[in-house]
Design a protein around this motif. Structure first.
Motif, PDB file in Angstrom:
ATOM      1  N   CYS A 105      26.208 -62.549 -38.973  1.00 37.30           N
ATOM      2  CA  CYS A 105      27.409 -63.047 -39.641  1.00 37.30           C
ATOM      3  C   CYS A 105      27.508 -62.481 -41.056  1.00 37.30           C
ATOM      4  N   VAL A 106      26.392 -62.441 -41.769  1.00 39.52           N
ATOM      5  CA  VAL A 106      26.377 -61.855 -43.109  1.00 39.52           C
ATOM      6  C   VAL A 106      26.734 -60.378 -43.050  1.00 39.52           C
ATOM      7  N   ALA A 107      26.194 -59.671 -42.068  1.00 42.73           N
ATOM      8  CA  ALA A 107      26.496 -58.242 -41.923  1.00 42.73           C
ATOM      9  C   ALA A 107      27.978 -58.026 -41.621  1.00 42.73           C
ATOM     10  N   THR A 108      28.552 -58.889 -40.810  1.00 35.05           N
ATOM     11  CA  THR A 108      29.977 -58.760 -40.467  1.00 35.05           C
ATOM     12  C   THR A 108      30.860 -58.979 -41.686  1.00 35.05           C
ATOM     13  N   VAL A 109      30.556 -60.010 -42.463  1.00 31.08           N
ATOM     14  CA  VAL A 109      31.353 -60.294 -43.665  1.00 31.08           C
ATOM     15  C   VAL A 109      31.233 -59.150 -44.666  1.00 31.08           C
ATOM     16  N   THR A 110      30.029 -58.618 -44.795  1.00 29.63           N
ATOM     17  CA  THR A 110      29.835 -57.478 -45.706  1.00 29.63           C
ATOM     18  C   THR A 110      30.655 -56.279 -45.254  1.00 29.63           C
ATOM     19  N   ALA A 111      30.637 -56.004 -43.939  1.00 29.81           N
ATOM     20  CA  ALA A 111      31.397 -54.865 -43.408  1.00 29.81           C
ATOM     21  C   ALA A 111      32.900 -55.077 -43.583  1.00 29.81           C
ATOM     22  N   LEU A 112      33.363 -56.311 -43.433  1.00 32.79           N
ATOM     23  CA  LEU A 112      34.796 -56.592 -43.598  1.00 32.79           C
ATOM     24  C   LEU A 112      35.251 -56.329 -45.031  1.00 32.79           C
ATOM     25  N   ARG A 113      34.374 -56.576 -45.983  1.00 34.68           N
ATOM     26  CA  ARG A 113      34.737 -56.362 -47.379  1.00 34.68           C
ATOM     27  C   ARG A 113      34.709 -54.884 -47.768  1.00 34.68           C
ATOM     28  N   LEU A 114      34.114 -54.062 -46.915  1.00 28.68           N
ATOM     29  CA  LEU A 114      34.031 -52.630 -47.208  1.00 28.68           C
ATOM     30  C   LEU A 114      35.023 -51.807 -46.398  1.00 28.68           C
ATOM     31  N   THR A 115      35.794 -52.451 -45.530  1.00 27.53           N
ATOM     32  CA  THR A 115      36.734 -51.727 -44.668  1.00 27.53           C
ATOM     33  C   THR A 115      38.160 -52.187 -44.926  1.00 27.53           C
ATOM     34  N   HIS A 116      39.118 -51.441 -44.399  1.00 26.24           N
ATOM     35  CA  HIS A 116      40.539 -51.754 -44.579  1.00 26.24           C
ATOM     36  C   HIS A 116      41.308 -51.390 -43.318  1.00 26.24           C
ATOM     37  N   GLY A 117      42.504 -51.959 -43.187  1.00 26.91           N
ATOM     38  CA  GLY A 117      43.421 -51.601 -42.114  1.00 26.91           C
ATOM     39  C   GLY A 117      42.879 -51.901 -40.734  1.00 26.91           C
ATOM     40  N   GLN A 118      43.109 -50.977 -39.808  1.00 27.36           N
ATOM     41  CA  GLN A 118      42.735 -51.189 -38.409  1.00 27.36           C
ATOM     42  C   GLN A 118      41.228 -51.219 -38.224  1.00 27.36           C
ATOM     43  N   THR A 119      40.515 -50.493 -39.087  1.00 27.37           N
ATOM     44  CA  THR A 119      39.054 -50.502 -38.997  1.00 27.37           C
ATOM     45  C   THR A 119      38.513 -51.908 -39.204  1.00 27.37           C
ATOM     46  N   ARG A 120      39.122 -52.644 -40.124  1.00 24.56           N
ATOM     47  CA  ARG A 120      38.678 -54.017 -40.371  1.00 24.56           C
ATOM     48  C   ARG A 120      38.866 -54.873 -39.122  1.00 24.56           C
ATOM     49  N   LEU A 121      39.916 -54.611 -38.372  1.00 26.21           N
ATOM     50  CA  LEU A 121      40.159 -55.359 -37.144  1.00 26.21           C
ATOM     51  C   LEU A 121      39.040 -55.120 -36.131  1.00 26.21           C
ATOM     52  N   TYR A 122      38.645 -53.855 -35.991  1.00 26.37           N
ATOM     53  CA  TYR A 122      37.555 -53.520 -35.062  1.00 26.37           C
ATOM     54  C   TYR A 122      36.235 -54.155 -35.514  1.00 26.37           C
ATOM     55  N   VAL A 123      36.001 -54.123 -36.818  1.00 16.90           N
ATOM     56  CA  VAL A 123      34.767 -54.711 -37.344  1.00 16.90           C
ATOM     57  C   VAL A 123      34.740 -56.214 -37.076  1.00 16.90           C
ATOM     58  N   ALA A 124      35.877 -56.887 -37.270  1.00 18.16           N
ATOM     59  CA  ALA A 124      35.941 -58.327 -37.043  1.00 18.16           C
ATOM     60  C   ALA A 124      35.685 -58.669 -35.582  1.00 18.16           C
ATOM     61  N   ALA A 125      36.314 -57.928 -34.672  1.00 17.97           N
ATOM     62  CA  ALA A 125      36.128 -58.190 -33.243  1.00 17.97           C
ATOM     63  C   ALA A 125      34.677 -57.957 -32.827  1.00 17.97           C
ATOM     64  N   THR A 126      34.091 -56.853 -33.322  1.00 17.36           N
ATOM     65  CA  THR A 126      32.695 -56.554 -32.988  1.00 17.36           C
ATOM     66  C   THR A 126      31.755 -57.605 -33.563  1.00 17.36           C
ATOM     67  N   GLY A 127      32.018 -58.026 -34.789  1.00 16.54           N
ATOM     68  CA  GLY A 127      31.163 -59.021 -35.425  1.00 16.54           C
ATOM     69  C   GLY A 127      31.219 -60.361 -34.728  1.00 16.54           C
ATOM     70  N   ILE A 128      32.419 -60.791 -34.354  1.00 16.86           N
ATOM     71  CA  ILE A 128      32.554 -62.069 -33.647  1.00 16.86           C
ATOM     72  C   ILE A 128      31.802 -62.039 -32.322  1.00 16.86           C
ATOM     73  N   LEU A 129      31.925 -60.930 -31.599  1.00 19.53           N
ATOM     74  CA  LEU A 129      31.219 -60.806 -30.329  1.00 19.53           C
ATOM     75  C   LEU A 129      29.709 -60.823 -30.527  1.00 19.53           C
ATOM     76  N   ALA A 130      29.238 -60.105 -31.546  1.00 17.20           N
ATOM     77  CA  ALA A 130      27.794 -60.040 -31.793  1.00 17.20           C
ATOM     78  C   ALA A 130      27.232 -61.400 -32.192  1.00 17.20           C
ATOM     79  N   VAL A 131      27.929 -62.107 -33.072  1.00 13.72           N
ATOM     80  CA  VAL A 131      27.460 -63.421 -33.502  1.00 13.72           C
ATOM     81  C   VAL A 131      27.474 -64.405 -32.334  1.00 13.72           C
ATOM     82  N   THR A 132      28.504 -64.336 -31.496  1.00  6.38           N
ATOM     83  CA  THR A 132      28.594 -65.234 -30.338  1.00  6.38           C
ATOM     84  C   THR A 132      27.433 -65.014 -29.376  1.00  6.38           C
ATOM     85  N   LEU A 133      27.127 -63.750 -29.096  1.00  6.93           N
ATOM     86  CA  LEU A 133      26.012 -63.449 -28.192  1.00  6.93           C
ATOM     87  C   LEU A 133      24.672 -63.873 -28.791  1.00  6.93           C
ATOM     88  N   ALA A 134      24.526 -63.665 -30.100  1.00  3.04           N
ATOM     89  CA  ALA A 134      23.282 -64.063 -30.764  1.00  3.04           C
ATOM     90  C   ALA A 134      23.122 -65.579 -30.750  1.00  3.04           C
TER      91      ALA A 134
END
Length: 374
Positions: A105-134
């Motif tokens: 979750c910390v890694a996802t939030v950090t990545a979201l703050r370093l990305t913009h536009g559509q890339t941020r959307l992909y990062v959010a989706a990937t992070g949510i999936l990773a945290v859910t599985l963990a």
């Protein structure tokens, strides 16, 4: 209670050996038991209390269980090896698993703050999936794992996701809806038209590890109380302070984590609502661990439904002639803040589960016979 009634009818008054009839009625339990404590819990589960034990010439259920255990013939085979879950390797496994949701979750939030536009959307989706599985993995191993067969796709899991989603998006949506918004979807920031509150979700993800350790502490302390108690009432009275203690310890850990995450992320400290939600989820999991799944499922459903209904009334009030629907929520948020809604709903739900847990988890059978459905 039906078993107790059958036993009462089958045991003649003044029988020379009333324990013999009880042993015959519960022979399977007595033969499977690995110690007298398991027999005592099984007897309690069948409705036999300390008062009932007096009919069998014993002062309490524990004393009666000791005689039943002694009467069952046993061989001299060595005791079975300790379960794998108690080994250092297994402990390291579940420790890592409980730390993983927070780290991702910390890694996802950090990545979201370093990305913009559509890339941020992909990062959010990937992070949510990773945290859910963990999180799913953490709930399947170690102290947070259940000891009963519970469907993985349960209503409790669905409503838990809703409550966590509300912690992330709900306050921002509620605040903008009261003023006539939102004018667009959330942009992933706390400054947008639909602001996000990330710190509570990060703190709750990090609290997975304290939840596991406090659940383990509760189990260990209760087992020691069970071994030293000489009656069911004595045991129940000794369990409730332990439950309150570990609950307060977990809330203290959540408060510390939330303070740190809010400071680092530069967000306001949403302490009451986060503590209410964290306490609710912890108690729901603690009850589920011990096989009591009905009450957590019902309480989580009611809580999530109340939050969804409150949001729906704000939008329904925009229809002609429906202004009155928004008055309760507008009054609540106007008097306090949008955070008052999750604080109230989750706080009442957590208090309800705490009262329920203080009754259910104070039973000896909750800690000895996990396979019995509840």
């Amino acid at each position: 209670m039906n078993d107790l009634g059958e036993l009462n009818r089958s045991t003649p008054t003044g029988s020379a050996d009333p324990v013999k009839a009880l042993l015959h009625h519960h022979r399977d339990l007595c033969e499977r038991a690995v110690d007298p404590l398991e027999i005592a819990a099984g007897l309690e589960a069948h409705g036999i209390t300390d008062r009932t034990a007096a009919r069998f010439r014993h002062r309490d259920v524990f004393s009666l269980a000791e005689e039943l255990y002694a009467r069952v013939p046993r061989d001299d085979a060595p005791p079975p090896p300790a379960p794998a879950a108690t080994s250092p390797g297994a402990r390291a496994d579940w420790t890592v698993l409980t730390l993983l949701p927070g780290a991702l979750c910390v890694a996802t939030v950090t990545a979201l703050r370093l990305t913009h536009g559509q890339t941020r959307l992909y990062v959010a989706a990937t992070g949510i999936l990773a945290v859910t599985l963990a999180l799913r993995a953490a709930l399947r191993r170690g102290p947070l794992s259940t000891r009963t067969d519970i469907p993985s796709r349960s209503a409790a899991a669905t409503w838990t996701c809703w409550l966590l989603g509300y912690a992330l998006l709900g306050d921002g949506l509620l605040g903008t809806a009261v003023t006539g918004g939102p004018d667009g979807p959330p942009d992933g920031t706390a400054e947008g038209d639909w602001p996000l509150t990330v710190a509570p979700v990060v703190a709750l993800a990090l609290s997975c590890a304290p939840a596991a350790w406090t659940a383990r502490l509760f189990t260990a302390r209760v087992r020691r109380r069970l071994a030293s108690s000489r009656g069911l009432k004595d045991f129940s009275a000794s369990v409730r302070p332990v439950l309150i203690g570990v609950f307060a310890l977990f809330l203290g850990a959540v408060a510390v984590l939330l303070t740190v995450t809010s400071t680092l992320l530069g967000e306001p400290l949403a302490l009451p609502s986060t503590l209410a939600l964290g306490g609710l989820l912890f108690l729901a999991r603690l009850l589920t661990i011990h096989g009591f799944t009905h009450a957590p499922r019902v309480i989580l459903t009611i809580t999530a439904t109340a939050q969804a209904t409150a949001l729906a009334t704000l939008f329904a009030a925009r229809l002609p002639g429906c202004d009155a629907l928004a008055v309760p929520v507008q009054t609540l948020t106007g008097t306090w803040s949008p955070a008052a809604l999750p604080t109230l709903t989750c706080g009442v739900a957590a208090l309800t589960l705490l009262i329920h847990a203080s009754r259910r988890l104070a039973r000896a059978s909750a800690h000895i016979s996990p396979e019995r459905p509840r």
